[in-house]
Motif scaffolding. Structure first.
Motif, mmCIF file in Angstrom:
data_model
loop_
_atom_site.group_PDB
_atom_site.id
_atom_site.type_symbol
_atom_site.label_atom_id
_atom_site.label_comp_id
_atom_site.label_asym_id
_atom_site.label_seq_id
_atom_site.Cartn_x
_atom_site.Cartn_y
_atom_site.Cartn_z
ATOM 1 N N VAL A 1 0.845 -1.208 0.000
ATOM 2 C CA VAL A 1 0.000 0.000 0.000
ATOM 3 C C VAL A 1 0.878 1.254 0.000
ATOM 4 O O VAL A 1 1.946 1.283 0.601
ATOM 5 C CB VAL A 1 -0.993 0.044 1.191
ATOM 6 C CG1 VAL A 1 -1.958 -1.126 1.137
ATOM 7 C CG2 VAL A 1 -0.262 0.102 2.516
ATOM 8 N N LEU A 2 0.396 2.297 -0.689
ATOM 9 C CA LEU A 2 1.161 3.535 -0.863
ATOM 10 C C LEU A 2 0.425 4.725 -0.260
ATOM 11 O O LEU A 2 -0.806 4.772 -0.256
ATOM 12 C CB LEU A 2 1.376 3.817 -2.354
ATOM 13 C CG LEU A 2 2.106 2.774 -3.185
ATOM 14 C CD1 LEU A 2 2.243 3.271 -4.629
ATOM 15 C CD2 LEU A 2 3.478 2.451 -2.610
ATOM 16 N N THR A 3 1.203 5.708 0.196
ATOM 17 C CA THR A 3 0.632 6.981 0.645
ATOM 18 C C THR A 3 0.258 7.818 -0.570
ATOM 19 O O THR A 3 0.705 7.564 -1.692
ATOM 20 C CB THR A 3 1.658 7.773 1.475
ATOM 21 O OG1 THR A 3 2.753 8.120 0.621
ATOM 22 C CG2 THR A 3 2.178 6.966 2.654
ATOM 23 N N GLU A 4 -0.532 8.870 -0.321
ATOM 24 C CA GLU A 4 -0.912 9.785 -1.401
ATOM 25 C C GLU A 4 0.331 10.463 -1.984
ATOM 26 O O GLU A 4 0.416 10.686 -3.189
ATOM 27 C CB GLU A 4 -1.901 10.834 -0.881
ATOM 28 C CG GLU A 4 -3.251 10.254 -0.485
ATOM 29 C CD GLU A 4 -3.969 9.573 -1.655
ATOM 30 O OE1 GLU A 4 -4.250 10.259 -2.650
ATOM 31 O OE2 GLU A 4 -4.230 8.352 -1.575
ATOM 32 N N LYS A 5 1.281 10.776 -1.110
ATOM 33 C CA LYS A 5 2.507 11.421 -1.592
ATOM 34 C C LYS A 5 3.273 10.487 -2.533
ATOM 35 O O LYS A 5 3.769 10.922 -3.579
ATOM 36 C CB LYS A 5 3.379 11.796 -0.388
ATOM 37 C CG LYS A 5 4.620 12.586 -0.766
ATOM 38 C CD LYS A 5 5.444 12.942 0.465
ATOM 39 C CE LYS A 5 6.558 13.908 0.094
ATOM 40 N NZ LYS A 5 7.384 14.243 1.267
ATOM 41 N N GLU A 6 3.359 9.220 -2.163
ATOM 42 C CA GLU A 6 4.070 8.264 -3.027
ATOM 43 C C GLU A 6 3.382 8.113 -4.385
ATOM 44 O O GLU A 6 4.042 7.958 -5.423
ATOM 45 C CB GLU A 6 4.191 6.906 -2.309
ATOM 46 C CG GLU A 6 5.209 6.942 -1.174
ATOM 47 C CD GLU A 6 5.075 5.780 -0.178
ATOM 48 O OE1 GLU A 6 6.017 5.598 0.612
ATOM 49 O OE2 GLU A 6 4.044 5.074 -0.172
ATOM 50 N N ILE A 7 2.047 8.187 -4.373
ATOM 51 C CA ILE A 7 1.308 8.086 -5.645
ATOM 52 C C ILE A 7 1.557 9.341 -6.491
ATOM 53 O O ILE A 7 1.805 9.244 -7.705
ATOM 54 C CB ILE A 7 -0.194 7.868 -5.369
ATOM 55 C CG1 ILE A 7 -0.414 6.516 -4.686
ATOM 56 C CG2 ILE A 7 -0.999 7.944 -6.674
ATOM 57 C CD1 ILE A 7 -1.814 6.305 -4.120
ATOM 58 N N LEU B 1 1.877 16.332 -2.350
ATOM 59 C CA LEU B 1 3.340 16.346 -2.419
ATOM 60 C C LEU B 1 3.977 16.953 -1.182
ATOM 61 O O LEU B 1 5.144 16.712 -0.901
ATOM 62 C CB LEU B 1 3.797 17.100 -3.673
ATOM 63 C CG LEU B 1 3.525 16.368 -4.988
ATOM 64 C CD1 LEU B 1 3.675 17.311 -6.169
ATOM 65 C CD2 LEU B 1 4.452 15.162 -5.136
ATOM 66 N N SER B 2 3.201 17.748 -0.405
ATOM 67 C CA SER B 2 3.780 18.332 0.801
ATOM 68 C C SER B 2 3.385 17.588 2.073
ATOM 69 O O SER B 2 3.697 18.027 3.173
ATOM 70 C CB SER B 2 3.380 19.820 0.889
ATOM 71 O OG SER B 2 2.012 19.971 0.617
ATOM 72 N N VAL C 1 -5.652 18.229 -11.964
ATOM 73 C CA VAL C 1 -4.891 17.553 -10.903
ATOM 74 C C VAL C 1 -3.503 17.177 -11.422
ATOM 75 O O VAL C 1 -2.482 17.380 -10.747
ATOM 76 C CB VAL C 1 -5.655 16.288 -10.428
ATOM 77 C CG1 VAL C 1 -4.794 15.461 -9.488
ATOM 78 C CG2 VAL C 1 -6.973 16.686 -9.762
ATOM 79 N N HIS C 2 -3.457 16.672 -12.640
ATOM 80 C CA HIS C 2 -2.166 16.285 -13.215
ATOM 81 C C HIS C 2 -1.241 17.504 -13.308
ATOM 82 O O HIS C 2 -0.048 17.418 -12.972
ATOM 83 C CB HIS C 2 -2.371 15.651 -14.600
ATOM 84 C CG HIS C 2 -1.155 14.943 -15.111
ATOM 85 N ND1 HIS C 2 -0.226 15.556 -15.919
ATOM 86 C CD2 HIS C 2 -0.711 13.686 -14.905
ATOM 87 C CE1 HIS C 2 0.735 14.692 -16.200
ATOM 88 N NE2 HIS C 2 0.473 13.543 -15.599
ATOM 89 N N GLY C 3 -1.814 18.629 -13.707
ATOM 90 C CA GLY C 3 -1.021 19.856 -13.824
ATOM 91 C C GLY C 3 -0.421 20.272 -12.486
ATOM 92 O O GLY C 3 0.742 20.677 -12.409
ATOM 93 N N GLN C 4 -1.220 20.155 -11.415
ATOM 94 C CA GLN C 4 -0.711 20.503 -10.075
ATOM 95 C C GLN C 4 0.411 19.552 -9.658
ATOM 96 O O GLN C 4 1.381 19.954 -9.026
ATOM 97 C CB GLN C 4 -1.832 20.413 -9.041
ATOM 98 C CG GLN C 4 -2.879 21.518 -9.168
ATOM 99 C CD GLN C 4 -4.062 21.277 -8.239
ATOM 100 O OE1 GLN C 4 -4.100 20.299 -7.497
ATOM 101 N NE2 GLN C 4 -5.025 22.170 -8.285
#
Ligand SMILES: *Cc1c(COP(=O)(O)O)cnc(C)c1O
Length: 330
Positions: A258-264, A326-327, A314-317
Motif C-alpha cells: 500500500v502507498l501513501t498519497e505522496k508516493e502516488i 506532495l507536501s 490535478v495532473h497539472g498541479q
C-alpha cells in the motif's frame, strides 16, 4: 463446486476481443531499470482504447451475451473507467448502456461516458449507492449487470493482458499490478501462474481505502470506507457477496503493497518526466512501489500501467509540484 474462471476462459477471451482491443506494447523503463539495477518493463495499458485496460473485460462480457440479452442492454456501477469501457463495447455491439456512478467520480470521466452515447446516472456517494440503482435496472427494466470486476468474462478479459506480458517477456521474476476489486490482478495472476508459476504477482494500491487488503487480513469480504484518493480508480469495496475475485486474489497473489498519497503523486510525476507518459494515480502505483522502496526488484519485473484518465487539472498541479499530496509528511 462453485463456478470458476479458467485458463480456457482467458484463451477464449483473447480470440473474442482480439480484433477490438489494442495489443499494447511492453517497453523497458530506463529510469526504473537504472534506479533498481534490474530490468523493469512497462505494460502500456494507458495507451489502450478508452484509456484503460477495462476495455478488455467489458468487450469480452458484451461479446459473450446471447442475442436476447444484447437486445435488453447492459448496466454497471463504475468509478469511471469500466463505465467508459462498457459504453464503448456496447456501442460497438449496438447495445444500450446505462452507467451508474457515485458523486466522487471526476467530471472528466462522466463526460467521456456521455460522449460515447451511454446514459450516465450519478447516484449517492459510494460505489454501493450506485449499485442499488443497477440492481433496480436489472429487476425492473431487465438490463444485464456487467460489474467492473466480479464476473467470469470480465476477469478472463483482463487476463489477456497477462498472456501478452508473458509472450513478450517469458522470464519474469515479478509482475506488479494495481489492485482494487481484483478483476485485473485475478485475471493476470491466473494467466501468469498457469504459464510461469515461479513469477511473483504483487498487488499495489493506496493506503486510503485499501479494500482488498482489509478483506485479505479479515479472511473474508468486509465493508471498507471509501475515501478520496489520487488513485480514484482503485476506490470502492469488493462487495460483501463477492463470488470470484476475493478467493482468486487470496489464492494466486503473492503479496500486497500500500502507498501513501505522496508516493502516488511522486509516481505520477515520475511517469510524466521520466517516461513522458500521462498516468492516472491508479496506474502509477507500480512505479510508486519501486520508487518508495516498498518493492525491491530481484529480477526482471513488469509493471502494469493501467490507465491515463486523470483529471488534467490535478495532473497539472502534480507536475508543477503544487499538489497538496506532495507536501504531506512522509
Ligand atoms: C479498475 C482499475 C484498476 C483496478 O482494477 P480492479 O479489477 O478493480 O482491481 C486499476 N487501474 C485502473 C486505471 C482502473 O481503471
Amino acid at each position: 463446486m462453485a463456478e470458476m474462471v479458467t485458463m480456457a476462459d482467458v484463451l477464449a477471451a483473447r480470440r473474442r476481443i482480439g480484433p477490438l482491443v489494442h495489443r499494447t506494447a511492453l517497453t523497458p523503463s530506463l529510469s526504473l531499470s537504472e534506479a533498481s539495477g534490474q530490468t523493469i518493463l512497462l505494460k502500456n495499458e494507458q495507451q489502450q482504447l478508452t484509456g484503460s485496460f477495462k476495455l478488455r473485460g467489458a468487450t469480452n462480457a458484451v461479446l459473450s451475451l446471447s442475442d436476447e440479452e444484447r437486445r435488453r442492454g447492459v448496466t454497471a456501477a463504475s468509478t469511471g473507467n469500466h463505465g467508459r469501457a462498457l459504453s464503448h463495447a456496447a456501442k460497438a455491439a449496438g447495445t444500450r448502456a446505462v452507467i451508474c456512478m457515485s458523486a466522487l467520480v471526476p467530471a472528466n470521466k462522466v463526460e467521456a461516458i456521455r460522449a460515447l452515447g451511454a446514459e450516465a446516472r450519478i447516484v449517492g456517494r459510494s460505489q454501493d449507492d450506485a449499485q442499488v440503482e443497477v440492481d433496480r435496472l436489472v429487476a425492473e427494466e431487465g438490463l444485464i449487470d456487467v460489474p467492473p470486476f466480479d464476473r467470469v468474462e470480465v476477469i478472463a478479459g483482463q487476463g489477456t493482458l497477462g498472456l501478452e506480458i508473458l509472450e513478450d517477456a517469458p522470464e519474469l521474476d515479478a509482475v506488479l499490478v494495481p489492485l482494487s476489486g481484483g478483476g485485473l490482478i485475478a485475471g493476470v495472476a491466473l494467466a501468469i501462474k498457469t504459464l510461469s508459476p515461479r513469477t511473483r504477482v504483487v498487488g499495489v494500491c493506496m493506503e486510503r481505502g485499501a479494500a482488498m487488503v482489509a478483506c485479505l487480513a479479515a479472511g473474508q469480504p468486509v465493508e471498507v470506507e471509501e475515501l478520496e484518493t489520487l488513485a480514484d480508480s482503485l476506490g470502492g469495496g469488493i462487495g460483501l457477496s463477492n463470488r470470484y475475485t476475493f478467493s482468486m486474489v487470496r489464492d494466486l497473489v503473492d503479496e500486497t503493497i500500500v502507498l501513501t498519497e505522496k508516493e502516488i503523486a511522486e509516481a505520477i510525476a515520475h511517469g510524466y518526466f521520466k517516461e513522458r507518459e500521462v498516468l492516472e494515480g491508479a496506474a502509477a502505483v507500480g512505479i510508486g512501489a519501486i520508487l518508495s522502496g516498498k518493492f525491491v526488484p530481484k529480477g526482471p519485473t513488469a509493471l502494469v500501467l493501467s490507465g491515463k484518465n486523470i483529471d488534467m487539472g490535478v495532473h497539472g498541479q502534480i507536475i508543477a509540484g503544487t499538489h497538496t499530496a506532495l507536501s504531506e509528511a512522509a
